[in-house]
Design an enzyme around this catalytic site. Structure first.
Site, PDB file in Angstrom:
ATOM      1  N   GLY A  10       0.843  -1.194   0.000  1.00 47.06           N
ATOM      2  CA  GLY A  10       0.000   0.000   0.000  1.00 47.06           C
ATOM      3  C   GLY A  10       0.878   1.244   0.000  1.00 47.06           C
ATOM      4  N   THR A  40      -5.231   0.816   0.666  1.00 50.30           N
ATOM      5  CA  THR A  40      -4.953   2.106   0.027  1.00 50.30           C
ATOM      6  C   THR A  40      -5.846   2.336  -1.179  1.00 50.30           C
ATOM      7  OG1 THR A  40      -2.673   2.123   0.780  1.00 50.30           O
ATOM      8  CG2 THR A  40      -3.188   3.497  -1.141  1.00 50.30           C
ATOM      9  N   ARG A  41      -5.933   1.324  -2.008  1.00 52.50           N
ATOM     10  CA  ARG A  41      -6.634   1.559  -3.287  1.00 52.50           C
ATOM     11  C   ARG A  41      -8.134   1.765  -3.112  1.00 52.50           C
ATOM     12  NH1 ARG A  41      -6.640  -4.090  -6.602  1.00 52.50           N
ATOM     13  NH2 ARG A  41      -8.695  -3.755  -7.479  1.00 52.50           N
ATOM     14  N   ALA A  43      -9.359   3.657  -0.626  1.00 55.77           N
ATOM     15  CA  ALA A  43      -9.601   4.932   0.064  1.00 55.77           C
ATOM     16  C   ALA A  43     -10.304   5.872  -0.906  1.00 55.77           C
ATOM     17  CB  ALA A  43      -8.292   5.534   0.537  1.00 55.77           C
ATOM     18  N   GLN A  44     -11.395   6.451  -0.448  1.00 58.83           N
ATOM     19  CA  GLN A  44     -12.190   7.285  -1.351  1.00 58.83           C
ATOM     20  C   GLN A  44     -12.012   8.763  -1.048  1.00 58.83           C
ATOM     21  OE1 GLN A  44     -16.228   5.922  -0.861  1.00 58.83           O
ATOM     22  NE2 GLN A  44     -15.739   3.859  -1.515  1.00 58.83           N
ATOM     23  N   GLY A  45     -12.308   9.113   0.223  1.00 57.78           N
ATOM     24  CA  GLY A  45     -12.426  10.525   0.589  1.00 57.78           C
ATOM     25  C   GLY A  45     -11.230  11.335   0.169  1.00 57.78           C
ATOM     26  N   GLY A  46     -10.033  10.914   0.591  1.00 56.94           N
ATOM     27  CA  GLY A  46      -8.868  11.639   0.166  1.00 56.94           C
ATOM     28  C   GLY A  46      -7.776  11.705   1.202  1.00 56.94           C
ATOM     29  N   GLU A 110     -14.693  16.993   5.500  1.00 50.96           N
ATOM     30  CA  GLU A 110     -15.110  15.726   6.109  1.00 50.96           C
ATOM     31  C   GLU A 110     -15.306  15.938   7.601  1.00 50.96           C
ATOM     32  OE1 GLU A 110     -12.777  12.332   4.920  1.00 50.96           O
ATOM     33  OE2 GLU A 110     -13.048  12.801   2.804  1.00 50.96           O
ATOM     34  N   HIS A 225     -16.690   2.727  10.448  1.00 48.07           N
ATOM     35  CA  HIS A 225     -17.166   3.800   9.565  1.00 48.07           C
ATOM     36  C   HIS A 225     -18.686   3.826   9.642  1.00 48.07           C
ATOM     37  CE1 HIS A 225     -17.666   6.365   6.059  1.00 48.07           C
ATOM     38  NE2 HIS A 225     -16.367   6.566   6.057  1.00 48.07           N
ATOM     39  N   ARG A 269     -16.276  10.759  13.654  1.00 46.25           N
ATOM     40  CA  ARG A 269     -16.723   9.495  13.070  1.00 46.25           C
ATOM     41  C   ARG A 269     -17.271   8.520  14.116  1.00 46.25           C
ATOM     42  NH1 ARG A 269     -12.757   7.089   8.633  1.00 46.25           N
ATOM     43  NH2 ARG A 269     -13.597   8.819   7.421  1.00 46.25           N
ATOM     44  N   HIS A 330     -13.490  -0.354   9.884  1.00 43.89           N
ATOM     45  CA  HIS A 330     -12.863   0.404   8.809  1.00 43.89           C
ATOM     46  C   HIS A 330     -11.361   0.590   8.999  1.00 43.89           C
ATOM     47  CE1 HIS A 330     -12.650   3.303   5.573  1.00 43.89           C
ATOM     48  NE2 HIS A 330     -12.246   4.263   6.381  1.00 43.89           N
ATOM     49  N   GLU A 354      -0.960   1.725   8.441  1.00 41.78           N
ATOM     50  CA  GLU A 354      -2.007   1.287   9.387  1.00 41.78           C
ATOM     51  C   GLU A 354      -1.508   0.249  10.388  1.00 41.78           C
ATOM     52  OE1 GLU A 354      -5.724   0.386   7.475  1.00 41.78           O
ATOM     53  OE2 GLU A 354      -6.675  -0.224   9.361  1.00 41.78           O
ATOM     54  N   ARG A 365      -9.559   8.160  14.766  1.00 44.00           N
ATOM     55  CA  ARG A 365      -8.804   8.852  13.717  1.00 44.00           C
ATOM     56  C   ARG A 365      -9.648   9.915  13.019  1.00 44.00           C
ATOM     57  NH1 ARG A 365      -8.521   7.928   8.221  1.00 44.00           N
ATOM     58  NH2 ARG A 365      -9.846   6.098   8.486  1.00 44.00           N
TER      59      ARG A 365
HETATM   60  C1  SIN Z   1     -14.008   7.994   3.594  1.00 43.80           C
HETATM   61  O1  SIN Z   1     -13.861   8.344   2.425  1.00 43.80           O
HETATM   62  O2  SIN Z   1     -15.030   8.199   4.237  1.00 43.80           O
HETATM   63  C2  SIN Z   1     -12.898   7.276   4.261  1.00 43.80           C
HETATM   64  C3  SIN Z   1     -11.754   8.157   4.423  1.00 43.80           C
HETATM   65  C4  SIN Z   1     -10.986   7.789   5.637  1.00 43.80           C
HETATM   66  O3  SIN Z   1     -11.213   6.723   6.194  1.00 43.80           O
HETATM   67  O4  SIN Z   1     -10.164   8.590   6.073  1.00 43.80           O
END
Ligand code: SIN
Length: 511
Positions: A10, A40-41, A43-46, A110, A225, A269, A330, A354, A365
């Site tokens: 990752g 890693t791949r 991961a969406q948010g950023g 976020e 999550h 979160r 998550h 991680e 986190r």
């Molecule tokens: C998410 O896109 O909600 C996850 C991002 C993260 O876990 O930091």
């Protein structure tokens, strides 16, 4: 120069491999699946960093500390927020094309961030874009890469880690020697029945490091999550969707988060995840709904093209109707305890990403800090290896630093008795008793069940994973029992402060 063995493909492992090669070391990189597979791949948010004029490292520091519920290590957080922007610039140099608008880099908001500071790529494909760029970068370096090669155990000599035992693609166990071993094996979400993680996330690095005698810490802090799609595989629905304005509704259509926290859907979160869980219990187990209709169909496709496909494939038209979501395991805040340079308590062993417990996340986190942490601390670990390698003494005492993190212990998996561990049952047990809400009775039941199992010989990948899952489950339960009060993601319903606040779930009322 040193021979460096990097385990994991990752962002943390790739970063370490690239930078160690650039520093002149000889690098072997091994990964359990193909190079690009891992958290890693997905991961969406950023990736969060203080890069904009209305933001500062100080603000990012304060947000991270607050989200960590009092347990984040301020020194580690300071390193993260101050070095983070340079690592993001490195990513851009490696070829990551973060999304841009008319005024430059686009940035998302976020949960628990006081500023919009989350960079994204391909809309919701940030992790994939980073992974792609780093894989291309590592392939341009003289790095020896072994895919389908899994860590089984670390090799120790005279108290120093000198290599690893690996299970290769052919099923053969081999020993690989190195001056420095960098664990970058990722997380352990697969411990739980419902997770956003891929099946490779079985906590191999933490389990192997613990068996070798390394300090591990904070394993009671698993981040759930709040919004995984309530469909098979529980795919992640990025927090960025709520950042863009989506809201959570219960079965009656009520926007319940505002009753729980004035920050609503963008509360930390752990707060949102528990509220989603509770509300679902209160409505007899029916999932709550994420309502993204206000964003409009065109914006949903533009900003979240990957999610648009996932949600529609599951049969929901999210542009016109709310769709069901559920919490899912998550991220592991805990792991192998390290100092600020990725050094573990065992000389020769480093941990980044991680798998590591750097102290950055505390008990919860902050969203989008994980990719940043991986890059920042992988960079520092490589510098530490280089400094050690070029020092005249190569002093093992360089590792003799103090650990603030408390260690945990559990029964080792190699006790040969009991029935062989049942992976599906273990994952269901962890979800039931070590999930979003815990209490002593449930933890004790989980502990007894786990103790009744034995681990298989790690002679193939599945058995090696099962041994790791069992070790990690025992460690996690032991850590959760040891922390008797609620903090961040570790929530004990038998904590007297919590008992007074809990609404009674419907099924208990009916009983
Ligand atoms: C998410 O896109 O909600 C996850 C991002 C993260 O876990 O930091």
């Amino acid at each position: 120069m040193a021979r460096v063995l990097v385990i994991g493909g990752g962002i943390a492992g790739l970063w370490a491999a690239v930078k160690a090669t650039d520093a002149g070391h000889t690098v072997d990189l091994v990964t359990k699946a193909e190079l690009a597979e891992g958290n890693t791949r997905y991961a969406q948010g950023g990736i969060a960093a203080a890069l904009f004029p209305d933001d500062s490292a100080e603000r990012h520091f304060a947000d991270t500390i607050e989200a960590g519920a009092g347990l984040a290590d301020p020194a580690a957080v300071r390193v993260l927020v101050e070095e983070g922007p340079d690592r993001v610039r490195d990513l851009i140099r490696f070829g990551v094309a973060f999304d841009r608008g008319e005024s430059g880099l686009e940035r998302g908001l976020e949960a628990a961030h006081s500023r919009a500071r989350v960079l994204h790529a391909g809309g919701d494909a940030t992790g994939a874009a980073i992974e792609h760029a780093l894989v291309a970068t590592v392939r341009r370096r003289a790095v020896a890469i072994d895919e389908q090669t899994m860590l089984v155990d670390l090799v120790l000599e005279g108290g120093r880690v000198v290599g690893a035992r690996l299970l290769g693609a052919s099923g053969t166990l081999v020993e690989r020697r190195a001056d420095a071993v960098v664990l970058a094996t990722g997380g352990s979400g697969y411990l739980f029945r419902h997770t956003t993680n891929p099946a490779v996330a079985t906590g191999d690095g933490v389990a192997a490091a613990w068996r070798a005698g390394a300090r591990v810490a904070d394993l009671e802090f698993t981040q759930f999550h709040p919004t995984a799609l309530a469909a098979p595989g529980t795919p992640l629905i990025s927090e960025a969707v709520r950042g863009e304005g989506a809201v959570l509704r219960d079965a009656s259509g009520h926007r319940f988060m505002l009753d729980v926290d004035p920050r609503g859907e963008l509360a930390p979160r752990d707060v949102v995840a528990r509220a989603v869980w509770r509300r679902s219990l209160e409505q007899g187990g029916a999932p709550v709904l994420l309502d993204a209709t206000a964003l409009g169909g065109a914006e949903l496709v533009r900003r979240f093209p990957g999610l648009d496909a996932v949600v529609r494939a599951a049969g929901f038209d999210w542009a016109s109707e709310p769709f069901p979501v559920t919490p899912a395991a998550h991220y592991a805040m805990g792991g192998v305890a390290t100092d600020l340079d990725g050094r573990t308590s065992l000389p020769g062993l480093y941990a980044v990403g991680e798998v590591a417990r750097t102290g950055v996340h505390g008990a919860n986190r902050l969203a989008s800090n994980s990719l940043l942490e991986a890059a920042v601390f992988a960079e520092r670990a490589v510098r530490a290896i280089t400094a050690w390698e070029s020092s005249s003494t190569r002093d093992a005492g360089a590792h003799a630093h103090a650990y603030a993190a408390a260690g945990v212990s559990a029964r080792p998996s190699d006790v040969v008795r009991g029935a062989p561990v049942d992976r599906d049952e273990l994952r269901a047990l962890m979800w039931r008793h070590v999930g979003l809400e815990r209490d002593e009775a449930g933890l004790a039941e989980a502990s007894a069940r786990l103790d009744a199992w034995r681990a298989p010989e790690p002679s193939n990948r599945r058995d090696a994973e099962d041994r790791n899952l069992l070790d990690l489950a025992r460690l996690t339960v032991a850590a959760a029992r040891a922390r008797r009060t609620s903090c961040g993601a570790h929530y004990r319903t038998d904590d007297p402060d919590v008992v007074a606040q809990l609404p009674v779930p419907l099924e208990r009322e009916a009983a």
